[in-house]
Design a protein around this motif. Sequence first.
Motif, PDB file in Angstrom:
ATOM      1  N   UNK A  64       0.792  -1.404  -0.210  1.00  9.78           N
ATOM      2  CA  UNK A  64      -0.015   0.098   0.257  1.00  9.78           C
ATOM      3  C   UNK A  64       0.548   1.388  -0.024  1.00  9.78           C
ATOM      4  N   UNK A  65       2.168   0.962   0.196  1.00  6.98           N
ATOM      5  CA  UNK A  65       2.995   2.441   0.535  1.00  6.98           C
ATOM      6  C   UNK A  65       3.771   2.471  -0.803  1.00  6.98           C
ATOM      7  N   UNK A  66       4.086   3.578  -1.154  1.00  5.05           N
ATOM      8  CA  UNK A  66       4.873   4.063  -2.217  1.00  5.05           C
ATOM      9  C   UNK A  66       6.122   3.303  -2.260  1.00  5.05           C
ATOM     10  N   UNK A  67       6.702   3.569  -0.845  1.00  6.90           N
ATOM     11  CA  UNK A  67       8.133   3.002  -0.582  1.00  6.90           C
ATOM     12  C   UNK A  67       8.074   1.377  -0.747  1.00  6.90           C
ATOM     13  N   UNK A  68       7.223   0.804  -0.025  1.00  8.72           N
ATOM     14  CA  UNK A  68       7.087  -0.733  -0.323  1.00  8.72           C
ATOM     15  C   UNK A  68       6.961  -1.260  -1.765  1.00  8.72           C
ATOM     16  N   UNK A  69       6.186  -0.264  -2.513  1.00 13.10           N
ATOM     17  CA  UNK A  69       6.024  -0.694  -3.858  1.00 13.10           C
ATOM     18  C   UNK A  69       7.014  -0.615  -4.703  1.00 13.10           C
ATOM     19  N   UNK A  70       7.744   0.583  -4.458  1.00 12.39           N
ATOM     20  CA  UNK A  70       9.127   0.697  -5.236  1.00 12.39           C
ATOM     21  C   UNK A  70      10.137  -0.514  -4.895  1.00 12.39           C
ATOM     22  N   UNK A  71       9.999  -1.058  -3.714  1.00 12.38           N
ATOM     23  CA  UNK A  71      11.015  -1.964  -3.201  1.00 12.38           C
ATOM     24  C   UNK A  71      10.523  -3.436  -4.181  1.00 12.38           C
ATOM     25  N   UNK A  72       8.970  -3.499  -4.169  1.00 13.29           N
ATOM     26  CA  UNK A  72       8.550  -4.601  -4.975  1.00 13.29           C
ATOM     27  C   UNK A  72       8.991  -4.510  -6.374  1.00 13.29           C
ATOM     28  N   UNK A  73       8.871  -3.313  -6.995  1.00 12.12           N
ATOM     29  CA  UNK A  73       9.178  -3.043  -8.296  1.00 12.12           C
ATOM     30  C   UNK A  73      10.539  -3.497  -8.654  1.00 12.12           C
ATOM     31  N   UNK A  74      11.662  -3.168  -7.713  1.00 11.14           N
ATOM     32  CA  UNK A  74      12.948  -3.311  -7.894  1.00 11.14           C
ATOM     33  C   UNK A  74      13.163  -4.880  -7.806  1.00 11.14           C
TER      34      UNK A  74
END
Length: 144
Positions: free
Chosen positions: A46-56
């Motif tokens: 749900x958070x942008x930070x966690x989403x960016x980590x998942x994208x990486x």
Amino acid sequence: MLSNKRIQELELVMEFEKVEECFKEVSSWIENVGRKRLKETINLDDSLEMLLQAQKQFKEFDLVASEYCKRGQEALKKMNQWEDFSFVDVHSYRAKLQTYGDQLEEFCTQLDETRHRVSETVRLYEFFDKVRQGICCTEEGIKS
């Protein structure tokens, strides 16, 4: 002519065995690693930070998965020469190739769809984050 036909059949069988070995490796990776990793990306954080980590993490997986897709597709291309032969003996090989090809196509399609979904989700979260920051700045300006 019959001898040449038999030699061609044997060459195709030998080539198929090489290609089948490649497909078995690709297929095994798809079933044991690829599909599981794709399922992990169904629920994005749900958070942008966690989403960016998942994208990486997905990008790292995507590099490996794309390589397996490429290897499988190259092996299929090698077997396109079978279309020129109408031997009854090669029908069972064609059926196996079709099964491998279908599995490969399905996985590669899912990979593309997941890549697009992750990218679009990140873009949306970044947009909403900018909107939220803009609203916060506007509210602070109004209070001042």
